[in-house]
Motif scaffolding. Structure first.
Motif, short mmCIF file in Angstrom:
data_model
loop_
_atom_site.label_atom_id
_atom_site.label_comp_id
_atom_site.label_asym_id
_atom_site.label_seq_id
_atom_site.Cartn_x
_atom_site.Cartn_y
_atom_site.Cartn_z
N VAL A 132 0.86 -1.19 0.00
CA VAL A 132 0.00 0.00 0.00
C VAL A 132 0.90 1.23 0.00
N HIS A 133 0.77 2.05 -1.06
CA HIS A 133 1.58 3.25 -1.19
C HIS A 133 0.69 4.49 -1.18
N VAL A 134 1.28 5.61 -0.77
CA VAL A 134 0.68 6.94 -0.97
C VAL A 134 1.60 7.68 -1.92
N ASP A 160 -6.05 7.57 7.23
CA ASP A 160 -6.27 8.87 6.60
C ASP A 160 -4.94 9.60 6.51
N GLY A 196 -3.24 8.47 -6.82
CA GLY A 196 -3.74 7.31 -6.11
C GLY A 196 -5.21 7.34 -5.77
N THR A 198 -9.15 6.76 -6.26
CA THR A 198 -9.98 5.87 -7.04
C THR A 198 -11.10 6.67 -7.70
N ASP A 201 -13.36 7.94 -5.08
CA ASP A 201 -12.87 9.15 -4.40
C ASP A 201 -13.11 10.39 -5.26
N THR A 216 -8.66 9.18 2.46
CA THR A 216 -8.73 7.86 3.09
C THR A 216 -8.14 6.81 2.15
N ILE A 217 -7.13 6.09 2.65
CA ILE A 217 -6.50 5.02 1.88
C ILE A 217 -7.16 3.70 2.27
N ARG A 218 -7.58 2.92 1.25
CA ARG A 218 -8.34 1.70 1.50
C ARG A 218 -7.56 0.46 1.06
#
Length: 502
Positions: A132-134, A160, A196, A198, A201, A216-218
């Motif tokens: 999982v990357h930001v 978040d 990043g 979706t 989003d 928010t990263i899912r």
């Protein structure tokens, strides 16, 4: 117990006969190199039929053709009508055999399925792991999962993040929405996707007039948290994964295979896996054989993909692994307990009628599940002793049979008891060098009598002491040499060339 006195007497007569022949000169040319012995035997064959060949100092050592005895002496022929009488084996009272617990089993012809047994360790399937990357630097504002091993479902919130670059991209998108200019709107959407976000989003931003400060990263897939590199308030850097998620079904089992067994392992081979403890065995197949060898352990790694629907196999768990090999078909086998392994070969005791047991030298193949393949020496249906072999040996004093059951050193010890070889430790004698083996440091010499040892003249292989300088070109040379004796081991300790062979 009834011993085979006739056979023992026959063995003694054979030895005495050899001595008499020597004294009369009849063995002149027989105890020479193999070529001369074979030529003389061929001539004798036209007059008498040769039954077999024996060692001069051990008539129980028998072969079908000329050759060398374990002591390096040339074998001598035994002609029809001159063979030793009696049974060529050991004999004890059948009631005694039962009382000392002798058990037999038949030689069987069967198909064996050998296996390679080893240990493996479970690990996650790396092909089902996702990081999982930001894609913009920022800070973690809130964590929804906090520990490695926590289960997550696809789309579940993970954390978040506040990222200034994301805020700027949102502002561009909102402005493009307000202006309605299609080309600017498409560019703003692609920028958000590149950071990043979706499609969900992005849709949530439609109609907004203000920026959404947190993203928010899912979870991209269902599984468990395998690695976690962030905490509340931590800074996130581009290129460093914040978390890793992996699935538990299937799992990988990595097994180590010894170097000698590696060529026998094939991709797709059937594997039986048994967890340590009380777990049930499951079946799988070899998925991949790694192309490297651990130079410290001399093992290679193989990968097995194992279904894990109940999540019974855990990361780091060990299991026993049995890898199937190609079957051995139409093989003659005996129980492994029937094989007597000695320094000079392997033997079995073939059980015959009325308490008779015949020591037989055998050639061994693979050992599978308590059965050993015999490639030469026995026939299907013969009975071999599987328990009580050494009880039989201890109950008989038959020298010939013991010579084949005992190791060379032990047999030599028995011969020291039965033959008068004198008390001297050294002797000096003259002889002719027939052959030189530089690598093994051995000389084949036809020599005269060794009176200190009570030995007749003969042709033998002698090991040469490390203290003696051994050079080539000795073939055919007449030499005077000193031999030291340790039991039945003879070693040359000095060599003097009397006449070159050229």
């Amino acid at each position: 117990m009834k011993f085979m006195q006739g056979l023992a007497t026959g063995a003694i007569l054979t030895i005495v006969g050899v001595g008499a022949l020597y004294m009369s000169g009849a063995l002149d040319g027989v105890l020479t190199d193999n070529g001369a012995a074979s030529e003389r035997a061929d001539t004798a064959t036209s007059e008498k039929e040769i039954l077999y060949w024996v060692a001069p100092m051990d008539p129980s050592y028998r072969r079908d053709g000329p050759g060398k005895s374990p002591m390096g002496m040339d074998l001598i022929p035994v002609y029809k009508g001159e063979e030793q009488s009696g049974y060529d084996g050991v004999e004890i009272d059948p009631r005694l055999a039962a009382s000392i617990g002798v058990k037999t089993a038949p030689v069987m012809r069967e198909t064996l399925t050998p296996e390679i047994s080893t240990i493996g360790q479970f690990t996650y399937d790396e092909r089902r792991m996702e990081h999982v990357h930001v894609r913009a630097a920022g800070w973690v504002e809130k964590l929804y999962v906090r520990a490695v091993g926590e289960p997550v479902s696809e789309g579940q919130p993970l954390f978040d993040v506040y990222a200034p670059e994301l805020l700027a991209a949102q502002a561009d998108y909102i402005q493009a929405m307000e202006t309605g200019q299609k080309q600017y709107l498409e560019g703003a959407v692609e920028r958000l996707r590149g950071l990043g976000l979706t499609d969900g989003d992005i849709s949530a931003l439609k109609g907004r007039t203000s920026l959404k400060p947190l993203l928010t990263i899912r979870a991209p897939r269902a599984g468990v948290i395998h690695q976690m590199n962030i905490g509340d308030g931590d800074r996130i850097n581009v290129g460093v994964p914040a978390m890793s998620i992996t699935e538990l079904d299937p799992m990988w089992l990595i097994a180590n295979v010894f170097e000698a067994d590696t060529p026998l392992v094939k991709k797709g081979a059937e594997v039986t896996i048994t967890p340590m403890g009380d777990g049930e065995s499951v079946s799988a197949k070899i998925d991949y054989i790694y192309p490297t060898l651990d130079t410290m352990t001399r093992t290679s790694r193989v990968r097995i993909v194992v279904a894990n629907p109940d999540e019974a196999f855990l990361n780091g768990m060990y299991a026993r692994v049995n890898i199937a090999r190609a079957p051995i078909e139409d093989a003659l086998t005996v129980p492994t307990s029937a094989v007597i392994r000695l320094g000079h070969g392997a033997h079995v005791l073939v059980a015959e009628s009325e308490g008779r047991f015949r020591p037989t030298e055998v050639a061994l193949g693979a050992e599978v599940g308590g059965r050993t393949v015999i490639t030469d020496g026995v026939q299907e249906g013969e009975a071999v002793v599987v328990r009580g072999q050494f009880m039989i040996d201890s109950e008989t004093s038959f020298q010939g049979a013991k010579m084949r059951m005992l190791g060379e050193d032990e047999a030599a010890g028995d011969m020291d008891m039965s033959m008068d070889m004198g008390d001297a430790d050294t002797d000096t004698v003259e002889g002719t060098v027939n052959a030189v083996d530089m690598e093994a440091r051995k000389l084949n010499i036809s020599h005269g009598p060794m009176e200190n040892f009570g030995m007749m003249g003969m042709t033998m292989d002698f090991p040469v002491s490390e203290d003696v300088v051994l050079t080539g070109g000795l073939e055919g040379a007449r030499i005077r040499f000193t031999v030291s004796r340790d039991g039945m081991r003879f070693t040359i300790t000095s060599v003097e060339v009397l006449e070159n062979g050229e």
